[in-house]
Design a protein around this motif. Sequence first.
Motif, PDB file in Angstrom:
ATOM      1  N   ASP A 135       0.796  -1.030  -0.001  1.00 24.26           N
ATOM      2  CA  ASP A 135       0.046  -0.044  -0.060  1.00 24.26           C
ATOM      3  C   ASP A 135       0.758   1.280  -0.027  1.00 24.26           C
ATOM      4  O   ASP A 135       2.024   1.257   0.255  1.00 24.26           O
ATOM      5  CB  ASP A 135      -0.793  -0.065   1.173  1.00 24.26           C
ATOM      6  CG  ASP A 135      -1.917  -0.989   1.196  1.00 24.26           C
ATOM      7  OD1 ASP A 135      -2.541  -1.329  -0.076  1.00 24.26           O
ATOM      8  OD2 ASP A 135      -2.244  -1.902   2.098  1.00 24.26           O
ATOM      9  N   ASN A 136       0.324   2.571  -0.310  1.00 23.45           N
ATOM     10  CA  ASN A 136       0.924   3.684  -0.287  1.00 23.45           C
ATOM     11  C   ASN A 136       1.575   3.997   0.874  1.00 23.45           C
ATOM     12  O   ASN A 136       1.033   4.273   1.925  1.00 23.45           O
ATOM     13  CB  ASN A 136       0.049   4.703  -0.801  1.00 23.45           C
ATOM     14  CG  ASN A 136       0.710   5.937  -1.290  1.00 23.45           C
ATOM     15  OD1 ASN A 136       1.842   6.248  -0.545  1.00 23.45           O
ATOM     16  ND2 ASN A 136       0.001   6.828  -1.947  1.00 23.45           N
ATOM     17  N   ASP A 146       2.895   6.840   1.806  1.00 22.82           N
ATOM     18  CA  ASP A 146       2.836   8.136   2.468  1.00 22.82           C
ATOM     19  C   ASP A 146       1.452   8.231   2.935  1.00 22.82           C
ATOM     20  O   ASP A 146       1.179   9.364   3.779  1.00 22.82           O
ATOM     21  CB  ASP A 146       2.560   9.077   1.172  1.00 22.82           C
ATOM     22  CG  ASP A 146       3.830   9.270   0.545  1.00 22.82           C
ATOM     23  OD1 ASP A 146       5.062   8.972   1.132  1.00 22.82           O
ATOM     24  OD2 ASP A 146       3.778   9.152  -0.745  1.00 22.82           O
ATOM     25  N   GLU A 147       0.632   6.985   3.215  1.00 20.89           N
ATOM     26  CA  GLU A 147      -0.611   7.001   3.808  1.00 20.89           C
ATOM     27  C   GLU A 147      -0.524   6.105   5.073  1.00 20.89           C
ATOM     28  O   GLU A 147       0.230   5.408   5.215  1.00 20.89           O
ATOM     29  CB  GLU A 147      -1.671   6.536   3.032  1.00 20.89           C
ATOM     30  CG  GLU A 147      -1.862   7.304   1.696  1.00 20.89           C
ATOM     31  CD  GLU A 147      -2.944   6.964   0.753  1.00 20.89           C
ATOM     32  OE1 GLU A 147      -3.553   5.627   1.052  1.00 20.89           O
ATOM     33  OE2 GLU A 147      -3.490   7.376  -0.153  1.00 20.89           O
ATOM     34  N   ASP A 148      -1.521   6.196   5.867  1.00 19.33           N
ATOM     35  CA  ASP A 148      -1.664   5.368   7.212  1.00 19.33           C
ATOM     36  C   ASP A 148      -2.416   3.905   7.014  1.00 19.33           C
ATOM     37  O   ASP A 148      -2.658   3.253   7.920  1.00 19.33           O
ATOM     38  CB  ASP A 148      -2.425   6.013   8.229  1.00 19.33           C
ATOM     39  CG  ASP A 148      -1.425   7.316   8.795  1.00 19.33           C
ATOM     40  OD1 ASP A 148      -0.041   7.421   8.448  1.00 19.33           O
ATOM     41  OD2 ASP A 148      -1.747   8.313   9.018  1.00 19.33           O
ATOM     42  N   LYS A 149      -2.627   3.850   5.847  1.00 19.78           N
ATOM     43  CA  LYS A 149      -3.323   2.651   5.564  1.00 19.78           C
ATOM     44  C   LYS A 149      -2.765   1.193   6.220  1.00 19.78           C
ATOM     45  O   LYS A 149      -3.275   0.428   6.783  1.00 19.78           O
ATOM     46  CB  LYS A 149      -3.746   2.224   4.085  1.00 19.78           C
ATOM     47  CG  LYS A 149      -4.981   1.104   3.608  1.00 19.78           C
ATOM     48  CD  LYS A 149      -5.041   1.363   1.975  1.00 19.78           C
ATOM     49  CE  LYS A 149      -5.827   0.068   1.946  1.00 19.78           C
ATOM     50  NZ  LYS A 149      -6.363   0.233   0.130  1.00 19.78           N
TER      51      LYS A 149
END
Length: 483
Positions: A410-411, A413-416
């Motif tokens: 997952d990306n 740069d995100e918190d996913k």
Amino acid sequence: MIVNSLLSRKRNYLYIYCFLPVVALLLFSCEDPKNEETFLSGKIINPHKDYVVLNDFNGLNDTIPLAENGSFSKTYKNLGAGLYTFSHPHEYQSIYLSPGDSVTLRLNTKAFDETIAFSGNRSKENNYLINLYIEIEKEDRKFLKNYQLSHVEFKKTLDSITGARLSNLEKLSKEHQFDEEFVCHAKQYIEFSSWAKMERFALVHYGKNDFLRSDELPENFYSYRKEFKINQQALLNNIAYRPYVNALISNLSFSNLAKELGSGALVNRRSFKYHEKRLHIIDSLFSKGTIKDIYAANDTQQFIMNRKNASEINDLVAVFLKMTDDVELKKRITTMAATYIKLDPGNEMPNIVIQNTDKKSLLLSDRVTKLSVLYFWSDDEQEYAIRVHDKIKDLKIKYPEIDFISINLDNSDEDKWEEAYGRYEFNKEAEYQILNTSPVTAQLALRNDNRSMVIDKNLTIIDPSINLFHYQIETTLLGYINR
């Protein structure tokens, strides 16, 4: 095993999705589009991404954004009557629209097909279609025992089921005043589902060893092949068309190769010869254009992903390149082939940058100290994420000689990712994530999240695409330990 693989109906669409624009096609319409507005709205529960897509083959390829609560809406002018494809990452369905309609749908991605519900002035048609799909999917499993019947009894049984469905369609059409155009498409839906079973009969009934006995089937067993014009790209929007075409290609390819080799037992459906035969069949069925490109690209892609022989990959790609005039598609297939060839056993694994759950970045070479299995996952495929971690728990206990390393796609740069491993209660000490995923995933051919690889302590690739769920996985791993 054979039957289960043949019954899959969405897998191939996902492969196609990776190479061509997200297309789904408008079936031919008996009427010209009217100058009326068509309103489509709905709500997605547990969305994978922040959009849905509505497609047709006359130029519409519309990405509709989702609001924070998963709702969406869009108004269209001059839409023709017919089947369209409504899709959300990893899932899709056919829906019926006509000029002036106001259609609303609601679904939960955790049970995409089973939870779709329609309201509005085309709700009866669309709810009938999705209920028919679910009914056929369920009854297909029960139908398997009928493949052991004689060809006469098999066809009699199938004709009875098909006839009952067509009669029920006629009854409901009168009762609910279905659009005539919709009835035409629904009838084809039922027929495609029936014809796909006819194509599967020979291999399932006779098996590989006795396949050539299928020559005893009467000439009219496949009579629908002559009655139906298969080379109509508009039909791609009918969700039952693709499984039928896949079954037809498989049957013809296996039959032709079995006759050439003198026995069905000699046919290896993972071999170059079999896939070359499939491309020749596709070439004979379709003229150059969208349908041929879709099926040829899909088959070539599957071969590239599953073979570990650079020479054979190049040979099949050469066959494919002669079949299409699509310059962009040629580039995508050749690029994919080159990527997979670079990942052949014996080559060096790219030394990617990863981060641990403390957000500390490191090179893969800093983490790998012995024989290792890298397994990749994304929260976009939640069921797979849980399943592969459960499998690894078992393998870790049995094979302490191997380091099993979980890598999220997952990306970064995100918190996913953080939210996901916390929700699933994965072991934080064993979790890593790729940084700058886009270029790296292309470099590793990580188009989907179920790729796993075996490498040694020096990052030398041992197996670029291991199936952790194969029934002989433990034998395979023992072989790598003892090599």
